[in-house]
Design an enzyme around this catalytic site. Structure first.
Site, short mmCIF file in Angstrom:
data_model
loop_
_atom_site.label_atom_id
_atom_site.label_comp_id
_atom_site.label_asym_id
_atom_site.label_seq_id
_atom_site.Cartn_x
_atom_site.Cartn_y
_atom_site.Cartn_z
N CYS A 83 -10.28 -4.91 2.93
CA CYS A 83 -9.20 -5.07 1.95
C CYS A 83 -7.83 -4.57 2.37
O CYS A 83 -6.86 -5.32 2.26
CB CYS A 83 -9.63 -4.45 0.63
N LEU A 101 -5.59 11.53 2.94
CA LEU A 101 -4.71 12.14 3.93
C LEU A 101 -5.53 12.56 5.16
O LEU A 101 -5.23 13.56 5.80
CB LEU A 101 -4.00 13.36 3.34
#
Ligand code: NAD
Ligand code: UGA
Length: 434
Positions: free
Chosen positions: A263, A253
């Protein structure tokens, strides 16, 4: 037990070295002769903290070896791992499975005895089935069990992530495949790592679902950060207040310039394509991709705005070019969007990254590579913190300010102390904080 690892990249080399550390005999094979030559000479082809030591020790103990010859790697191997790249296919965003299929075929052809073929590369649902067809066609005489064992390590903390994972996912169809993989991961059973045993398709999808969820979580907090800026809230406290709810969790977060890396960008795209093809589009993931792409592009505008709307002839010092700290990987780094845009707008660019080996070839022409953060900041009108390497957190705002000509500091990772920077005379701004 002896295994072969096909691919000596960020995943293959780390996994191979960690399995060797578990006590397994590992031979890592790569078609890139320069990579293998470097490894045989004791040089690491990538930067990953702790890897040098782990590789050197396991080579010295005779458990880890390297080759370009797949037959040599396969000799006596009970399990063979595919850890080759699955980049985005040019044009359509599907995962390019060329390397996976070629490596599977090569391993099957070279095999002298039955083995378990394990896919560690991130591959779309259904790939295991196609691998099974390939090996059955190439070696109808041999019993080759196919399995999926997706990898969840992060670059920069790859070794501890591998050695103490949150879970291990094993997808297989035969008792032999489960048995071989359980034996291989025995040291993790001993530390009570949860093992998720499932079918191959499910294992393949778990990997994409996990990456897409994390990418969405980051994108969510990034949008909250933008809202915070308009309504006068602080995203740091919003993230803490949300994340302390155990159902949400505090990790992933941190607001920033948008996720990058080898990725999340390619895997979210590949998942979206798989779902579209299956007639079940994943709209949330499609939106995440779009919002993140726009965000990375918009970061250059944010820098220009912080410098008064025009950067022509002005000097910008950029700290950190890799997609995250503690790696030399530049794949899909936000810097690849931001730097060319600043160059196009006429900025004079000075940059410093602690691991610049790949960044040097990927930056627009004319970027001056400095040997330290302070050298990059010399005479600059603005300093931009783009990747939060620890050494940047420790920079003295006073020394930074004295080195520079201008007074703009833009902290795209919320890593600096706003008060300390303002007291040092900076016009400081960050992401989602007043
Ligand atoms: P990489 O590009 O760093 O390494 C891949 C290696 O495979 C290269 O060295 C290449 O030369 C080699 N190779 C290709 N074809 C080969 C063949 N036929 N035989 C032998 N070697 C061959 O890639 P990476 O970052 O290690 O990623 C590998 C896979 O793991 C991808 O599917 C990726 O999505 C997945 N993954 C990566 C990470 C990460 O942090 N990088 C984490 C989890 C999963
Ligand atoms: C990610 C996943 O975290 C791994 O579990 C997974 O194995 C791997 O992808 C993969 O499949 O290759 P990685 O890309 O190495 O690992 O690094 P992350 O720490 O996840 O960071 C990815 C990007 O998200 C970085 O650009 C980072 O700066 C950004 N990020 C991450 C944020 O902006 N905020 C956060 O809170 C966390």
């Amino acid at each position: 037990m002896r295994i072969a690892m096909i691919g000596a990249g960020y995943v293959g080399l780390v996994s191979g070295a960690c399995f060797a550390e578990f006590g397994t005999e590992v031979c890592v094979v790569d078609t890139d002769a320069a990579k293998v030559e470097a490894l045989l000479a004791g040089r690491m082809p990538i930067y990953e903290p702790g890897l040098d030591k782990l590789v050197t020790e396991n080579v010295a103990d005779g458990r880890l070896s390297f080759t370009t010859d797949v037959a040599e790697a396969m000799r006596g191997a009970e399990a063979v791992f595919l850890a080759v790249g699955t980049p985005s296919r040019r044009g359509d965003g599907h995962a390019d499975l060329t390397y996976v299929f070629a490596a599977a075929e090569g391993a099957a052809k070279a095999a002298e005895k039955p083995f378990v073929l394990v896919t560690k590369s991130t591959v779309p649902v259904g790939t295991g089935k196609r691998i099974k067809e390939i090996v059955a066609r190439v070696r109808p005489d041999l019993e080759i069990a196919v399995a999926s064992n997706p990898e969840f390590l992060r670059e920069g903390s790859a070794i501890p992530d591998f050695m103490r994972p949150d879970r291990v996912v094993i997808g297989a169809e035969t008792d032999r495949a489960f048995e071989v993989l359980r034996r291989l991961y025995r040291p993790l059973y001993l530390i009570e790592t949860p093992i998720v045993q499932t079918g191959i398709e499910t294992a393949e999808l778990i990997k994409y679902a996990a990456n897409a969820f994390l990418a969405t979580k980051i994108t969510f907090i990034n949008e909250m950060a933008d809202l915070c800026e308009v309504v006068g809230a602080d995203v740091h406290d919003v993230a803490r207040g949300m994340g302390l709810d155990g159902r949400i969790g505090r990790k992933f977060l941190h607001a920033g310039p948008g996720y990058g890396g080898s990725c999340f960008p390619k895997d979210t795209l590949a998942l979206a394509r798989t779902a579209q093809d299956a007639g079940k589009p994943v709209r949330l993931v499609e939106t995440t991709i779009q919002v993140n792409d726009q965000r990375k592009a918009a970061m250059a505008d944010r820098i220009v705005a912080a410098m008064g709307g025009d950067v022509k002839g002005k000097t910008v010092a950029v700290l950190g070019l890799t997609f995250k700290p503690e790696t030399d990987d530049m794949r899909d780094s936000p810097s690849l969007d931001i730097m060319p845009r600043l160059a196009e707008a006429g900025a004079v660019l000075r940059a410093y990254d602690p691991q610049p080996s790949h960044a040097r070839q990927m930056m627009p022409p004319g970027v001056h590579f400095a040997g330290s953060a302070l050298e990059a900041a010399e005479g600059a009108d603005a300093v931009v913190l783009l990747t939060e390497w620890n050494e940047f957190r420790a920079l003295s705002p006073d020394r930074l300010r004295k080195t520079m000509r201008g007074d703009v500091a833009l902290d795209l990772r919320n890593a600096w102390d706003p008060q300390a920077f303002r007291e040092a005379g900076f016009r400081y701004s960050s992401i989602g904080r007043p």
